[in-house]
Design an enzyme around this catalytic site. Structure first.
Site, PDB file in Angstrom:
ATOM      1  N   GLN A 128      12.390   3.088   0.176  1.00  0.00           N
ATOM      2  CA  GLN A 128      11.404   2.497   1.067  1.00  0.00           C
ATOM      3  C   GLN A 128      10.010   3.061   0.795  1.00  0.00           C
ATOM      4  O   GLN A 128       9.033   2.613   1.399  1.00  0.00           O
ATOM      5  CB  GLN A 128      11.791   2.773   2.520  1.00  0.00           C
ATOM      6  CG  GLN A 128      13.109   2.147   2.934  1.00  0.00           C
ATOM      7  CD  GLN A 128      13.557   2.625   4.305  1.00  0.00           C
ATOM      8  OE1 GLN A 128      14.150   3.685   4.439  1.00  0.00           O
ATOM      9  NE2 GLN A 128      13.264   1.839   5.315  1.00  0.00           N
ATOM     10  N   ASN A 129       9.918   4.030  -0.102  1.00  0.00           N
ATOM     11  CA  ASN A 129       8.661   4.712  -0.373  1.00  0.00           C
ATOM     12  C   ASN A 129       7.849   3.974  -1.432  1.00  0.00           C
ATOM     13  O   ASN A 129       8.398   3.309  -2.311  1.00  0.00           O
ATOM     14  CB  ASN A 129       8.929   6.146  -0.838  1.00  0.00           C
ATOM     15  CG  ASN A 129       9.707   6.936   0.187  1.00  0.00           C
ATOM     16  OD1 ASN A 129       9.661   6.652   1.377  1.00  0.00           O
ATOM     17  ND2 ASN A 129      10.446   7.935  -0.263  1.00  0.00           N
ATOM     18  N   VAL A 130       6.527   4.145  -1.371  1.00  0.00           N
ATOM     19  CA  VAL A 130       5.618   3.496  -2.319  1.00  0.00           C
ATOM     20  C   VAL A 130       4.967   4.522  -3.236  1.00  0.00           C
ATOM     21  O   VAL A 130       4.014   4.211  -3.944  1.00  0.00           O
ATOM     22  CB  VAL A 130       4.529   2.684  -1.568  1.00  0.00           C
ATOM     23  CG1 VAL A 130       5.164   1.619  -0.696  1.00  0.00           C
ATOM     24  CG2 VAL A 130       3.630   3.598  -0.727  1.00  0.00           C
ATOM     25  N   ASP A 131       5.494   5.753  -3.255  1.00  0.00           N
ATOM     26  CA  ASP A 131       4.811   6.875  -3.899  1.00  0.00           C
ATOM     27  C   ASP A 131       5.202   7.108  -5.362  1.00  0.00           C
ATOM     28  O   ASP A 131       4.648   7.991  -6.019  1.00  0.00           O
ATOM     29  CB  ASP A 131       5.034   8.166  -3.111  1.00  0.00           C
ATOM     30  CG  ASP A 131       6.511   8.465  -2.838  1.00  0.00           C
ATOM     31  OD1 ASP A 131       7.357   8.159  -3.715  1.00  0.00           O
ATOM     32  OD2 ASP A 131       6.828   9.004  -1.757  1.00  0.00           O
ATOM     33  N   HIS A 146       9.638  -1.662  -0.646  1.00  0.00           N
ATOM     34  CA  HIS A 146       8.340  -1.986  -0.036  1.00  0.00           C
ATOM     35  C   HIS A 146       7.205  -2.014  -1.052  1.00  0.00           C
ATOM     36  O   HIS A 146       6.038  -1.924  -0.686  1.00  0.00           O
ATOM     37  CB  HIS A 146       8.026  -0.995   1.087  1.00  0.00           C
ATOM     38  CG  HIS A 146       8.994  -1.066   2.220  1.00  0.00           C
ATOM     39  ND1 HIS A 146       9.269   0.004   3.044  1.00  0.00           N
ATOM     40  CD2 HIS A 146       9.757  -2.098   2.677  1.00  0.00           C
ATOM     41  CE1 HIS A 146      10.158  -0.360   3.942  1.00  0.00           C
ATOM     42  NE2 HIS A 146      10.476  -1.619   3.739  1.00  0.00           N
ATOM     43  N   CYS A 157      -4.712 -15.477  -7.579  1.00  0.00           N
ATOM     44  CA  CYS A 157      -4.216 -15.865  -8.906  1.00  0.00           C
ATOM     45  C   CYS A 157      -3.056 -15.005  -9.395  1.00  0.00           C
ATOM     46  O   CYS A 157      -2.443 -15.300 -10.420  1.00  0.00           O
ATOM     47  CB  CYS A 157      -5.351 -15.829  -9.928  1.00  0.00           C
ATOM     48  SG  CYS A 157      -5.917 -14.154 -10.392  1.00  0.00           S
ATOM     49  N   CYS A 205     -11.274 -10.254  -7.362  1.00  0.00           N
ATOM     50  CA  CYS A 205     -10.491 -10.258  -8.600  1.00  0.00           C
ATOM     51  C   CYS A 205     -11.400 -10.467  -9.810  1.00  0.00           C
ATOM     52  O   CYS A 205     -12.276 -11.354  -9.803  1.00  0.00           O
ATOM     53  CB  CYS A 205      -9.439 -11.366  -8.529  1.00  0.00           C
ATOM     54  SG  CYS A 205      -8.485 -11.582 -10.045  1.00  0.00           S
ATOM     55  N   CYS A 208     -10.140 -14.350 -11.424  1.00  0.00           N
ATOM     56  CA  CYS A 208     -10.524 -15.594 -10.732  1.00  0.00           C
ATOM     57  C   CYS A 208     -11.835 -15.456  -9.960  1.00  0.00           C
ATOM     58  O   CYS A 208     -12.383 -16.454  -9.482  1.00  0.00           O
ATOM     59  CB  CYS A 208      -9.407 -16.054  -9.802  1.00  0.00           C
ATOM     60  SG  CYS A 208      -9.150 -14.990  -8.342  1.00  0.00           S
TER      61      CYS A 208
END
Length: 300
Positions: A128-131, A146, A157, A205, A208
């Site tokens: 569940q970690n984004v690290d 996640h 885009c 971005c 685009c």
């Protein structure tokens, strides 16, 4: 003496975000080892509690989590989409905190799970970690439920950027803003002055020219992509045991993995300081540090 003092201070700093706890008993370690010895297809689910020993705070730990120490709350997906000032505040705080967040290193818990990958009985790690600490530890069989803070996407885009590259772009636009050496929050941002936020420039971005740039993270109020949900469902159905390491399972996207395991009568073991949503139907629960418990276990 100086070296010993430095080591002790480093150890204390790494435990800054670990809630009060007791060590696991020999009996609990024996029971967990027996749990592992009986499985052939193990699925591991990790949460923020495995990374607190690396210096990254979680949200809900008693006394030391973000909710206990701050009135700030995580950014909501719809707020990020609809409000330019919200995006400006998010990226300003994340820019300042990113170097420290990105410098965080895996601990003994991550490294143990990486070593388990040499055994085919470990199916996958769902985190569940984004690290990205599992990857830094050497794990390859990881599903980032996640998403990850290490990627940035254009919401129009779909152009993807490495987070370090996006940091360079932000630095060029905001050359006078200093990085922070203070504590980061669970997703990598820090507290900064309102004036810094107001003057912060956020790019669109580069492909685009109009798209909103967002970290490849499932924000609160957003949904885990369906393909990822289905992938995890398949893994659970193919498993014969689930080990939870460092998650309170408060967030439903993690909790439903345990609900599915229970529905299929798959044995469940939990290592987490404090209560979890699945304690009442887990086969085994140990309230102790992942970095203490996991290195004492073996996947033969």
């Amino acid at each position: 003496m100086r070296t010993a003092s430095f080591t002790q201070n480093s150890l204390l700093a790494s435990f800054q975000f670990v809630p009060r706890h007791y060590s696991a008993s020999d009996h609990q370690i024996f029971s967990l080892q027996d749990f592992l010895d009986r499985c052939q297809k193990l699925l591991v689910l990790t949460g923020a509690g495995i990374s607190t020993e690396s210096g990254i705070p979680d949200y809900r730990s008693e006394g030391v989590g973000l909710y206990a120490t701050s009135t700030r709350r995580p950014i909501q997906y719809q707020d990020f989409l609809k409000s330019p000032p919200t995006r400006q505040r998010y990226w300003a705080r994340n820019y300042v905190g990113w170097p420290k967040f990105a410098s965080m290193q895996p601990n003994a818990g991550h490294k143990t799970l990486a070593m388990w990958e040499s055994n085919p009985r470990l199916q996958k790690i769902v985190t569940q970690n984004v690290d990205r600490l599992h990857s830094k530890a050497g794990s390859h069989e990881v599903i980032e439920l996640h998403g990850t803070a290490y990627e940035v996407l254009c919401l129009k885009c779909g152009h993807a950027l490495d987070r370090h590259t996006f940091q360079d772009i932000l630095r060029e636009l905001n050359p006078h803003i200093e990085h922070s050496k203070t504590n980061v929050r669970p997703d990598g941002d820090v507290e900064i002055e309102d004036e810094v936020v107001r003057n912060f420039k956020v790019p669109s971005c580069c492909i685009c020219q109009v798209g909103i740039m967002k970290p490849n993270i499932v924000f609160f109020g957003d949904n885990v992509p369906k393909a990822r949900v289905e992938q995890v469902k398949t893994l659970v159905s193919e498993s014969d045991a689930v080990l939870v390491a460092g998650s309170s399972l408060y967030v439903y996207s993690g909790y439903r993995i345990l609900l599915q395991a229970r529905e299929h009568c798959i044995p469940i073991a939990i290592v987490n300081i404090g209560p979890t949503r699945a304690d009442h139907f887990a086969d085994l629960k140990v309230s102790a540090r992942c970095g203490e418990v996991l290195p004492k276990l073996y996947l033969h």
